[in-house]
Design a protein around this motif. Sequence first.
Motif, PDB file in Angstrom:
ATOM      1  N   GLU A  68       0.841  -1.193   0.000  1.00  0.00           N
ATOM      2  CA  GLU A  68       0.000   0.000   0.000  1.00  0.00           C
ATOM      3  C   GLU A  68       0.880   1.248   0.000  1.00  0.00           C
ATOM      4  O   GLU A  68       2.061   1.189   0.377  1.00  0.00           O
ATOM      5  CB  GLU A  68      -0.916   0.017   1.227  1.00  0.00           C
ATOM      6  CG  GLU A  68      -0.167  -0.012   2.544  1.00  0.00           C
ATOM      7  CD  GLU A  68      -1.096  -0.108   3.738  1.00  0.00           C
ATOM      8  OE1 GLU A  68      -0.711   0.383   4.825  1.00  0.00           O
ATOM      9  OE2 GLU A  68      -2.193  -0.671   3.587  1.00  0.00           O
ATOM     10  N   LEU A  69       0.291   2.363  -0.414  1.00  0.00           N
ATOM     11  CA  LEU A  69       1.049   3.617  -0.411  1.00  0.00           C
ATOM     12  C   LEU A  69       1.362   4.042   1.016  1.00  0.00           C
ATOM     13  O   LEU A  69       0.607   3.741   1.950  1.00  0.00           O
ATOM     14  CB  LEU A  69       0.240   4.706  -1.110  1.00  0.00           C
ATOM     15  CG  LEU A  69       0.122   4.603  -2.634  1.00  0.00           C
ATOM     16  CD1 LEU A  69      -0.929   5.567  -3.156  1.00  0.00           C
ATOM     17  CD2 LEU A  69       1.476   4.872  -3.296  1.00  0.00           C
ATOM     18  N   TYR A 116       5.765   2.898  -1.573  1.00  0.00           N
ATOM     19  CA  TYR A 116       4.880   1.852  -1.083  1.00  0.00           C
ATOM     20  C   TYR A 116       5.460   1.211   0.179  1.00  0.00           C
ATOM     21  O   TYR A 116       6.679   1.061   0.307  1.00  0.00           O
ATOM     22  CB  TYR A 116       4.676   0.762  -2.137  1.00  0.00           C
ATOM     23  CG  TYR A 116       3.921   1.220  -3.358  1.00  0.00           C
ATOM     24  CD1 TYR A 116       2.537   1.107  -3.418  1.00  0.00           C
ATOM     25  CD2 TYR A 116       4.595   1.763  -4.450  1.00  0.00           C
ATOM     26  CE1 TYR A 116       1.832   1.531  -4.542  1.00  0.00           C
ATOM     27  CE2 TYR A 116       3.906   2.180  -5.579  1.00  0.00           C
ATOM     28  CZ  TYR A 116       2.529   2.064  -5.612  1.00  0.00           C
ATOM     29  OH  TYR A 116       1.837   2.482  -6.728  1.00  0.00           O
TER      30      TYR A 116
END
Length: 552
Positions: A2-3, A33
Amino acid sequence: MELINQHTKRIMEGCKDRAKEAGLQFQDETLEYIVTNKDLLELMPKNMIPTLYDYWVHEVEVLKEKGKYELYPYNPYETVINTRPAMSFYNDNNPDWLNVMIFYHVLAHIDFFQNNLFFKHTWQEDFAGQALSDKRSIALLRSEKGRFVDYVIEFTRGIDNLVGFYNELSDLNRPAGNKSAGKLDFYFDLFLQTIVRVPFHEYLKEVDRYNETTGRFGSMAESIFFSQVSKKYPEFEALYTTRQKSKKPKSRDLIDFIADHSPFLQKEENRWMKTVMEIVRKTSLYFQPQIRTKILNEGWASYWHEKLFINDDRIKGNEVAFARVNAKVTALPRMGLNPYALGMRLFSYLEGLADQGRISYAFQRLESIGGRSGFDQKTGQGRDFVSQVRENFNDFMFVNTFVDQDFVDTYKLFVAGKRLNPQKEVWEYYIQSRKASDYKAMLLESLYHPPHIVIGEPKSQDRSLYLDHQFEGKPLVREFIAHTLLGIEYLWGGPVKLETSEPIEKPEPPLAYSYNLYDPVPTDGKSSRQDKAQFGRVLYTMENRKLSRSLL
């Protein structure tokens, strides 16, 4: 995956501002990320490109890495991929202070990717997006052709170290003025002399007119010159265009040549294989500069993360933790090569030399120790000089140009040897040499250097493909030859011949009568094992999946 969150993103943006103030140059858009160790293990076989095409070898590598992780757990701190925008991955358990240090390291990598000339063919490329498109293409082909897609990938990967990397760079770095040389050559060498057959004095007039136009109009000269040509010879443009279309581009490497000339691949039912081969070829070209700049790239990133983080106020309270992590990354090992450590120290060494004006003819011509040790012109050009090195060098040039005796002495470097201690029955490591020439030779020996194989078109007869290995002192790995030629034979659709050099066995010389059984060294003081191997040319032939070998 995920970012990173907004808090961590703000830290990254602050690092960008400080890195730019210090002199790094990179595009503002980046993607970061957070990944887990499991994600990293699955990405590593794909060289951290999540969108790279699927291949069974990647899955084997994942299993191998998971097995290693269970025995020796470790946490890779980061990785960054060269695409547009640049993408980087971070471990999900990094504290903020560690992220600051890592962000500086990553930003230096991005600066390197976007400024080093050996990456020029990737500067405008969204490789992650292209890889996703390639992955879908291969998945579609696999659904139609089955396992044969993997055969083509396997066979092409067997020769993907022979891609024409420098041919690609040569095209990109050719001066803009030379790109229209084909039109000029066609006009003066072919059109005037062969097609319209102008008298010699008119030919010279045209040359004078071209020179005069160039002198008056500079960069606009050629368009003005050819506008006059078109008025005088209306058929010129059509003839030139027809010739360009009929002109077959020269193949840039072995994969390209096989795709263009293989009788097997020209068949309608086999044309899909060219798509797979081109994907493997493009992927290899993308990674070529990274293989050839490992010391330079990691050294540059380590040089900057240390400089920037030590001067960052966020290091306060974390000095010891930073020193521990930094030492793990940049410590010089007594044995083996650490590209982070070697590259960082070489950059620091060069910066110091350039600051003192020692990278100059005035310093090089000094012979006295006193004169050299006291030489300091205080030029302050160290930062500019290392930036130029970052822009124009690869690992071979970096090591071959700048590793000298002063550098080896400064960091107490040496070449280690290995010998058997018969009393203790153990192998011992010892200092074999402290000479810069030996240390440099050891480094150069460890660098990536694929074999140079050219296509011997004049020797290719009937349906065969003749490959000529240009011997540079290193023989090919013999156990790989059979499988590699098998793959080439499949793609070529006919016999394949490979001419190469290999050690030629010679009979052992008779022992002298004074040979000492307790000290087995011949009386002349030279062991036969020290004799240099003699190489001779051999020819391998792969035909109908059978390999034969003969001396030339």
